[in-house]
Design a protein around this motif. Structure first.
Motif, mmCIF file in Angstrom:
data_model
loop_
_atom_site.group_PDB
_atom_site.id
_atom_site.type_symbol
_atom_site.label_atom_id
_atom_site.label_comp_id
_atom_site.label_asym_id
_atom_site.label_seq_id
_atom_site.Cartn_x
_atom_site.Cartn_y
_atom_site.Cartn_z
ATOM 1 N N MET A 173 32.534 37.195 38.587
ATOM 2 C CA MET A 173 32.028 38.569 38.546
ATOM 3 C C MET A 173 30.925 38.723 37.511
ATOM 4 N N THR A 174 30.933 37.897 36.491
ATOM 5 C CA THR A 174 29.955 38.050 35.429
ATOM 6 C C THR A 174 28.540 37.746 35.896
ATOM 7 N N ASN A 175 28.397 36.978 36.960
ATOM 8 C CA ASN A 175 27.069 36.625 37.447
ATOM 9 C C ASN A 175 26.597 37.541 38.570
ATOM 10 N N LYS A 176 27.393 38.532 38.920
ATOM 11 C CA LYS A 176 27.037 39.417 40.011
ATOM 12 C C LYS A 176 26.155 40.554 39.513
ATOM 13 N N PRO A 177 25.367 41.150 40.415
ATOM 14 C CA PRO A 177 24.523 42.284 40.021
ATOM 15 C C PRO A 177 25.364 43.426 39.469
ATOM 16 N N ILE A 178 24.754 44.187 38.570
ATOM 17 C CA ILE A 178 25.471 45.273 37.910
ATOM 18 C C ILE A 178 26.019 46.284 38.912
ATOM 19 N N GLU A 179 25.257 46.588 39.965
ATOM 20 C CA GLU A 179 25.728 47.560 40.956
ATOM 21 C C GLU A 179 26.993 47.077 41.655
ATOM 22 N N GLU A 180 27.077 45.776 41.873
ATOM 23 C CA GLU A 180 28.270 45.220 42.516
ATOM 24 C C GLU A 180 29.469 45.278 41.571
ATOM 25 N N ILE A 181 29.218 45.007 40.286
ATOM 26 C CA ILE A 181 30.286 45.114 39.286
ATOM 27 C C ILE A 181 30.769 46.559 39.197
ATOM 28 N N LYS A 182 29.824 47.478 39.223
ATOM 29 C CA LYS A 182 30.150 48.901 39.128
ATOM 30 C C LYS A 182 31.014 49.346 40.302
ATOM 31 N N LEU A 183 30.674 48.901 41.493
ATOM 32 C CA LEU A 183 31.426 49.282 42.685
ATOM 33 C C LEU A 183 32.841 48.718 42.641
ATOM 34 N N LYS A 184 32.962 47.487 42.146
ATOM 35 C CA LYS A 184 34.285 46.875 42.055
ATOM 36 C C LYS A 184 35.135 47.575 41.000
ATOM 37 N N THR A 185 34.506 47.975 39.894
ATOM 38 C CA THR A 185 35.221 48.711 38.853
ATOM 39 C C THR A 185 35.745 50.034 39.399
ATOM 40 N N LYS A 186 34.959 50.649 40.262
ATOM 41 C CA LYS A 186 35.370 51.909 40.879
ATOM 42 C C LYS A 186 36.663 51.734 41.665
ATOM 43 N N LYS A 187 36.787 50.628 42.369
ATOM 44 C CA LYS A 187 38.004 50.360 43.143
ATOM 45 C C LYS A 187 39.222 50.296 42.222
ATOM 46 N N TYR A 188 39.056 49.632 41.075
ATOM 47 C CA TYR A 188 40.189 49.487 40.158
ATOM 48 C C TYR A 188 40.558 50.816 39.504
ATOM 49 N N LEU A 189 39.577 51.679 39.279
ATOM 50 C CA LEU A 189 39.869 52.976 38.666
ATOM 51 C C LEU A 189 40.687 53.877 39.586
ATOM 52 N N GLU A 190 40.746 53.531 40.856
ATOM 53 C CA GLU A 190 41.513 54.328 41.806
ATOM 54 C C GLU A 190 42.928 53.794 41.998
ATOM 55 N N LEU A 191 43.316 52.802 41.169
ATOM 56 C CA LEU A 191 44.696 52.326 41.193
ATOM 57 C C LEU A 191 45.618 53.369 40.563
ATOM 58 N N GLU A 192 46.913 53.195 40.772
ATOM 59 C CA GLU A 192 47.888 54.153 40.260
ATOM 60 C C GLU A 192 47.937 54.164 38.736
ATOM 61 N N ASN A 193 47.886 52.982 38.126
ATOM 62 C CA ASN A 193 48.042 52.870 36.671
ATOM 63 C C ASN A 193 46.762 52.315 36.045
ATOM 64 N N VAL A 194 46.040 53.165 35.338
ATOM 65 C CA VAL A 194 44.775 52.774 34.712
ATOM 66 C C VAL A 194 44.875 52.967 33.206
ATOM 67 N N SER A 195 44.563 51.912 32.469
ATOM 68 C CA SER A 195 44.576 51.980 31.005
ATOM 69 C C SER A 195 43.290 51.382 30.456
ATOM 70 N N PHE A 196 42.787 51.978 29.380
ATOM 71 C CA PHE A 196 41.642 51.451 28.654
ATOM 72 C C PHE A 196 42.098 51.054 27.256
ATOM 73 N N LEU A 197 41.513 49.981 26.739
ATOM 74 C CA LEU A 197 41.751 49.569 25.361
ATOM 75 C C LEU A 197 40.397 49.410 24.679
ATOM 76 N N PHE A 198 40.159 50.209 23.643
ATOM 77 C CA PHE A 198 38.884 50.181 22.937
ATOM 78 C C PHE A 198 39.065 49.609 21.538
ATOM 79 N N GLY A 199 38.145 48.712 21.169
ATOM 80 C CA GLY A 199 38.160 48.128 19.840
ATOM 81 C C GLY A 199 36.977 48.608 19.022
#
Length: 392
Positions: free
Chosen positions: A1-27
């Motif tokens: 995924m790291t070598n994919k275009p940013i728009e493709e990464i963004k679209l895939k991230t969108k799919k994960y944000l629609e899961l039931e359990n979403v957590s963020f960890l910020f450092g």
């Protein structure tokens, strides 16, 4: 995924944000652009003030972390108290360190990092990117579980951003004028009644669960009482508060020592973290977190035993350390572990992640992709004729 275009990464991230359990960890990386210090090592201005303590615990020319030195002071104070000896000198050293931390981590007063001084959005609102991330996160469908926002930072950047947006965040404290730590609050949710007296209730939309896993500049240790059984109080940072021997801010003293016995509130916060990510259909998105906390890392590794768990990492680093925890995770070659290019500042810093990777769930990106595909499958008469003319 790291070598994919940013728009493709963004679209895939969108799919994960629609899961039931979403957590963020910020450092620490999530406050870097605000000028907050990364205190993995003790900055020179504080080190000069603590040379006696550093030499006493670590020897000449040692370079301990802030947490290691503070942990030694706490441990030494405990031992001296058990012996009935005077600890005023140790208390003075701890207050000195806490005052420095309090002043340097007050993001309302820090200077925007030189890399971002030309950013007009930050010039108008220093919490712009924190607020944008929160607003995008709140676009998740209301029937899904509340999103969890975990941070290892002591600073108040997310606190201020959430307040600016009028978001109700469940942070483990209850009360108005006397806000005390009550962990049962994490199990509460917010609803409001419908238009009729009898009928369905509606779930409030602007609600997040917020966990400061290493403590906060606004948490103060107080003597336990009937109304504050855990002895932890949350105070407003209105310019009147200054840490001293009687107002000790609650910061987690020991980031890397797994042998340290966790006490409240930290034991509860780590339990909540484990419970949040060890759920089916869960995603944990780590932004600006360098994987230096062994307690947190162990919980994340445990979550990887769940087949439906996904881990996304965005952590900028100008150079790659092959022995880092992130690189060890990459070496697993697990498709559920998605690591954005650490050396690419256009996708792995906090600012770039919010600006370019974090999707707007209301956007019509998927519709655009569908339209483009259909146009290729069923070209219009004009494009067909154009191709025919070219062939002739």
């Amino acid at each position: 995924m790291t070598n994919k275009p940013i728009e493709e990464i963004k679209l895939k991230t969108k799919k994960y944000l629609e899961l039931e359990n979403v957590s963020f960890l910020f450092g620490a990386g999530s406050s870097f652009h605000l000028g907050a210090p990364v205190i993995r090592t003790i900055p020179k201005e504080l080190k000069d003030k603590c040379l006696t303590e550093i030499t006493n615990y670590f020897g000449q020319n040692a370079d301990p972390s802030f947490e290691d030195l503070f942990n030694c002071l706490q441990a030494d104070r405990y031992l001296q108290e058990m012996k009935g000896q005077d600890v005023s000198g140790i208390n003075d050293s701890m207050v000195k360190m806490q005052k420095w931390l309090f002043e340097q981590c007050d993001t309302n007063k820090t200077t925007i990092h030189s890399i971002y001084t030309s950013d007009t959005k930050l010039e108008k609102n220093r919490y712009h990117y924190h607020e944008v991330l929160v607003k995008k996160l709140l676009q998740r469908p209301i029937h899904l579980k509340r999103a969890n926002l975990f941070t290892t930072n002591y600073d108040m950047a997310f606190d201020y951003a959430l307040d600016n947006l009028g978001v109700h965040y469940v942070n483990g404290f209850m009360g108005v004028h006397n806000r005390c730590f009550r962990p049962e609050v994490y199990d509460y949710d917010l609803y409001y009644p419908g238009q009729s007296v009898v009928g369905k209730v509606h779930r409030a939309e602007k609600v997040l669960r917020y966990y400061k896993m290493h403590g906060s500049l606004s948490w103060v240790a107080t003597p336990p009482s009937v109304s504050n059984t855990y002895g932890i109080k949350e105070i407003p940072l209105n310019g009147d508060f200054t840490p001293d021997e009687n107002n000790e801010i609650m910061i987690y003293p020991c980031v890397s020592k797994k042998s340290f016995t966790l006490d409240l509130p930290y034991s509860e916060l780590f339990r909540q973290f484990a419970q949040a990510i060890n759920q089916p259909q869960s995603v944990l998105i780590c932004v600006g977190y360098s994987f230096y906390d062994e307690h947190i890392n162990d919980i994340i590794k445990q979550a990887l035993s769940i087949p439906s768990f996904t881990l996304i990492i965005a952590n900028f680093s100008p150079s790659i350390d092959p022995n880092s925890e992130i690189e060890k995770l990459r070496a697993l070659e697990d498709k559920r572990i998605i690591i954005l290019d650490q050396t690419d500042a256009s996708q792995s810093t906090f600012v770039s992640f919010v600006d370019k990777i974090m999707p707007d769930l209301y956007e019509q990106e998927e519709l655009a992709y569908v339209t483009e595909t259909l146009e290729k499958l069923y070209p219009s008469d004009e494009s067909t004729n154009s191709n025919a003319d070219t062939d002739e």
